[in-house]
Design a protein around this motif. Structure first.
Motif, mmCIF file in Angstrom:
data_model
loop_
_atom_site.group_PDB
_atom_site.id
_atom_site.type_symbol
_atom_site.label_atom_id
_atom_site.label_comp_id
_atom_site.label_asym_id
_atom_site.label_seq_id
_atom_site.Cartn_x
_atom_site.Cartn_y
_atom_site.Cartn_z
ATOM 1 N N ALA A 1 0.846 -1.199 0.000
ATOM 2 C CA ALA A 1 0.000 0.000 0.000
ATOM 3 C C ALA A 1 0.877 1.242 0.000
ATOM 4 O O ALA A 1 1.881 1.302 0.721
ATOM 5 C CB ALA A 1 -0.917 0.017 1.211
ATOM 6 N N PRO A 2 0.509 2.272 -0.794
ATOM 7 C CA PRO A 2 1.315 3.492 -0.854
ATOM 8 C C PRO A 2 1.010 4.470 0.266
ATOM 9 O O PRO A 2 -0.075 4.462 0.858
ATOM 10 C CB PRO A 2 0.926 4.091 -2.202
ATOM 11 C CG PRO A 2 -0.492 3.653 -2.399
ATOM 12 C CD PRO A 2 -0.571 2.271 -1.801
ATOM 13 N N ALA A 3 1.993 5.335 0.511
ATOM 14 C CA ALA A 3 1.804 6.495 1.381
ATOM 15 C C ALA A 3 0.904 7.502 0.669
ATOM 16 O O ALA A 3 0.462 7.282 -0.454
ATOM 17 C CB ALA A 3 3.157 7.123 1.703
ATOM 18 N N ALA A 4 0.646 8.619 1.323
ATOM 19 C CA ALA A 4 -0.163 9.673 0.705
ATOM 20 C C ALA A 4 0.226 11.023 1.281
ATOM 21 O O ALA A 4 0.732 11.115 2.405
ATOM 22 C CB ALA A 4 -1.659 9.420 0.906
ATOM 23 N N GLY A 5 0.001 12.059 0.489
ATOM 24 C CA GLY A 5 0.187 13.433 0.916
ATOM 25 C C GLY A 5 -1.149 14.137 1.008
ATOM 26 O O GLY A 5 -2.139 13.704 0.404
ATOM 27 N N THR A 6 -1.185 15.222 1.722
ATOM 28 C CA THR A 6 -2.446 15.927 1.999
ATOM 29 C C THR A 6 -2.729 17.026 0.984
ATOM 30 O O THR A 6 -1.847 17.807 0.634
ATOM 31 C CB THR A 6 -2.405 16.535 3.403
ATOM 32 O OG1 THR A 6 -2.353 15.485 4.362
ATOM 33 C CG2 THR A 6 -3.634 17.409 3.675
ATOM 34 N N GLY B 1 2.921 12.292 9.112
ATOM 35 C CA GLY B 1 1.911 12.951 8.293
ATOM 36 C C GLY B 1 1.813 12.388 6.892
ATOM 37 O O GLY B 1 1.156 12.974 6.033
ATOM 38 N N LEU B 2 2.443 11.225 6.659
ATOM 39 C CA LEU B 2 2.463 10.633 5.319
ATOM 40 C C LEU B 2 1.594 9.383 5.234
ATOM 41 O O LEU B 2 1.754 8.555 4.336
ATOM 42 C CB LEU B 2 3.905 10.319 4.909
ATOM 43 C CG LEU B 2 4.809 11.557 4.838
ATOM 44 C CD1 LEU B 2 6.259 11.143 4.613
ATOM 45 C CD2 LEU B 2 4.341 12.508 3.729
ATOM 46 N N LYS B 3 0.672 9.245 6.173
ATOM 47 C CA LYS B 3 -0.376 8.222 6.149
ATOM 48 C C LYS B 3 0.171 6.810 6.325
ATOM 49 O O LYS B 3 -0.308 5.857 5.712
ATOM 50 C CB LYS B 3 -1.229 8.311 4.868
ATOM 51 C CG LYS B 3 -1.376 9.706 4.283
ATOM 52 C CD LYS B 3 -1.884 10.743 5.277
ATOM 53 C CE LYS B 3 -2.053 12.101 4.586
ATOM 54 N NZ LYS B 3 -2.349 13.177 5.547
ATOM 55 N N SER C 1 1.681 18.130 5.441
ATOM 56 C CA SER C 1 0.948 16.894 5.165
ATOM 57 C C SER C 1 0.345 16.346 6.444
ATOM 58 O O SER C 1 1.048 16.147 7.439
ATOM 59 C CB SER C 1 1.878 15.850 4.540
ATOM 60 O OG SER C 1 1.122 14.790 3.976
ATOM 61 N N GLY C 2 -0.956 16.122 6.429
ATOM 62 C CA GLY C 2 -1.652 15.653 7.614
ATOM 63 C C GLY C 2 -1.493 16.627 8.763
ATOM 64 O O GLY C 2 -1.597 17.843 8.592
ATOM 65 N N VAL D 1 4.909 18.394 1.791
ATOM 66 C CA VAL D 1 4.968 17.828 0.446
ATOM 67 C C VAL D 1 4.757 18.948 -0.563
ATOM 68 O O VAL D 1 3.985 19.878 -0.328
ATOM 69 C CB VAL D 1 3.903 16.728 0.234
ATOM 70 C CG1 VAL D 1 4.243 15.489 1.059
ATOM 71 C CG2 VAL D 1 2.499 17.226 0.587
ATOM 72 N N ALA D 2 5.463 18.847 -1.685
ATOM 73 C CA ALA D 2 5.305 19.813 -2.777
ATOM 74 C C ALA D 2 5.178 19.041 -4.082
ATOM 75 O O ALA D 2 5.780 17.969 -4.252
ATOM 76 C CB ALA D 2 6.501 20.757 -2.842
ATOM 77 N N VAL D 3 4.400 19.577 -5.009
ATOM 78 C CA VAL D 3 4.243 18.956 -6.328
ATOM 79 C C VAL D 3 4.546 20.002 -7.387
ATOM 80 O O VAL D 3 4.350 21.203 -7.186
ATOM 81 C CB VAL D 3 2.829 18.377 -6.522
ATOM 82 C CG1 VAL D 3 2.536 17.300 -5.488
ATOM 83 C CG2 VAL D 3 1.761 19.469 -6.459
ATOM 84 N N GLY D 4 5.051 19.527 -8.529
ATOM 85 C CA GLY D 4 5.385 20.453 -9.612
ATOM 86 C C GLY D 4 6.341 19.802 -10.582
ATOM 87 O O GLY D 4 6.535 18.587 -10.583
ATOM 88 N N GLY D 5 6.962 20.605 -11.423
ATOM 89 C CA GLY D 5 7.935 20.109 -12.383
ATOM 90 C C GLY D 5 9.180 19.583 -11.694
ATOM 91 O O GLY D 5 9.581 20.067 -10.633
ATOM 92 N N ARG D 6 9.818 18.593 -12.303
ATOM 93 C CA ARG D 6 10.979 17.945 -11.688
ATOM 94 C C ARG D 6 12.102 18.942 -11.402
ATOM 95 O O ARG D 6 12.695 18.941 -10.324
ATOM 96 C CB ARG D 6 11.499 16.836 -12.625
ATOM 97 C CG ARG D 6 12.529 15.909 -11.983
ATOM 98 C CD ARG D 6 11.838 14.894 -11.130
ATOM 99 N NE ARG D 6 12.771 13.900 -10.593
ATOM 100 C CZ ARG D 6 12.388 12.849 -9.889
ATOM 101 N NH1 ARG D 6 11.106 12.647 -9.638
ATOM 102 N NH2 ARG D 6 13.268 11.989 -9.419
ATOM 103 N N GLU D 7 12.398 19.800 -12.378
ATOM 104 C CA GLU D 7 13.504 20.746 -12.191
ATOM 105 C C GLU D 7 13.200 21.723 -11.056
ATOM 106 O O GLU D 7 14.085 22.064 -10.260
ATOM 107 C CB GLU D 7 13.785 21.499 -13.486
ATOM 108 C CG GLU D 7 14.388 20.631 -14.592
ATOM 109 C CD GLU D 7 14.756 21.440 -15.813
ATOM 110 O OE1 GLU D 7 14.618 22.678 -15.766
ATOM 111 O OE2 GLU D 7 15.169 20.833 -16.813
#
Length: 281
Positions: A7-12, A88-90, A239-240, A246-252
């Protein structure tokens, strides 16, 4: 008589403590559960990373599955995880989901994954590791992708598949969800309502950033890691109930942010979202 699942972790995206509505997304860091059924009538749990840790959650997951299937087996359940505990990563949701599916696999029983997820959520409530029931976190881990849920009703409001790069910073401290100041979180309910609207409109990055500032304030965390990540990331949040961000976006872009976060005490790593959810192996 033997079952294994990951099962995977998760971010908020939205912390459910304010209003009961929550949202999370699965990330590609996992927990593995192995279940061996036997005739002992007893259920014994072990957490590989910390044999002295409280294993009541995974033991209760096995117990509930066996009760659901009217089985009198005993069992041994063991989890191994790459997910930091109480970060906080479930990690609890992932452990519960993996354990439930591994137990079902050992019994050679199939079940809708949403229903299997609810068993893990009930186990978490029974042993007191969650305030809200964490159906948002658990559903993201079980189903993969992004989910938006009503945790009061254990209802799935929306699910979407996303393909993001993800940066995680996990400090050495731990923060247990059951210890969170719920009354403080409820004070940011108007912001949580806004976040829910954004999430249901598919504006996940904006949603998680608003959530992050609101819950940093409510839970007493510094928002500096968020400010360090802005304005180029698509979204960033506590997160949580923390302490991870946690941050999301382009790899660079995320690699640039990682350089800033690496100056902080703790562990920083780059990963991706996960859309497959929990699976037997």
């Amino acid at each position: 008589m033997h079952g294994r699942a990951k099962a995977p972790a998760a971010g908020t995206i939205l912390n459910a403590l304010a209003t009961g509505v929550g949202s999370a997304f699965a990330i590609d860091t996992e927990t593995t559960a192995t279940v061996e059924l036997d005739d002992s009538g007893e259920i014994r749990g072990e957490i590989a990373e910390n044999p002295d840790a409280d294993a009541r959650l995974i033991e209760r997951c096995v117990e509930l599955v066996l009760e659901t299937e009217d089985s009198e087996f005993g069992a041994t359940v063991r989890t191994e995880s790459d997910i930091p505990m109480a970060a906080g990563l479930k990690s609890s949701s992932a452990a519960a989901n993996a354990t439930v599916l591994a137990t079902l696999s050992a019994l050679d029983v199939e079940m809708r994954r949403e229903d299997a997820c609810r068993i893990g959520v009930q186990a978490a409530r029974d042993v007191g590791v969650t305030v809200t029931g964490a159906f948002d976190d658990a559903s993201a881990s079980m189903l993969g992708g992004v989910t938006v849920t009503d945790n009061a009703e254990d209802e799935l409001l929306a699910r979407d598949e996303v393909d993001w790069d993800v940066l995680v910073w996990s400090p050495p401290e731990q923060s247990f969800s059951a210890d969170a100041d719920v009354s403080r979180c409820r004070q940011v309910a108007p912001m949580a309502d806004l976040v829910a609207d954004l999430a249901l409109d598919g504006e996940y990055g904006r949603a998680m950033t608003v959530n992050g500032f609101a819950f940093c304030g409510a839970l007493g965390f510094s928002a500096d890691p968020m400010v360090d990540a802005m304005p180029d990331v698509d979204g960033v949040s506590l997160s949580g109930t923390g302490p991870s961000f946690v941050a999301v976006g382009g790899r660079e872009v995320l690699e640039d942010v990682r350089e800033k976060w690496n100056s902080l005490e703790g562990t920083t790593w780059l990963t991706t979202t996960q859309t497959g959810g929990t699976r037997t192996i």
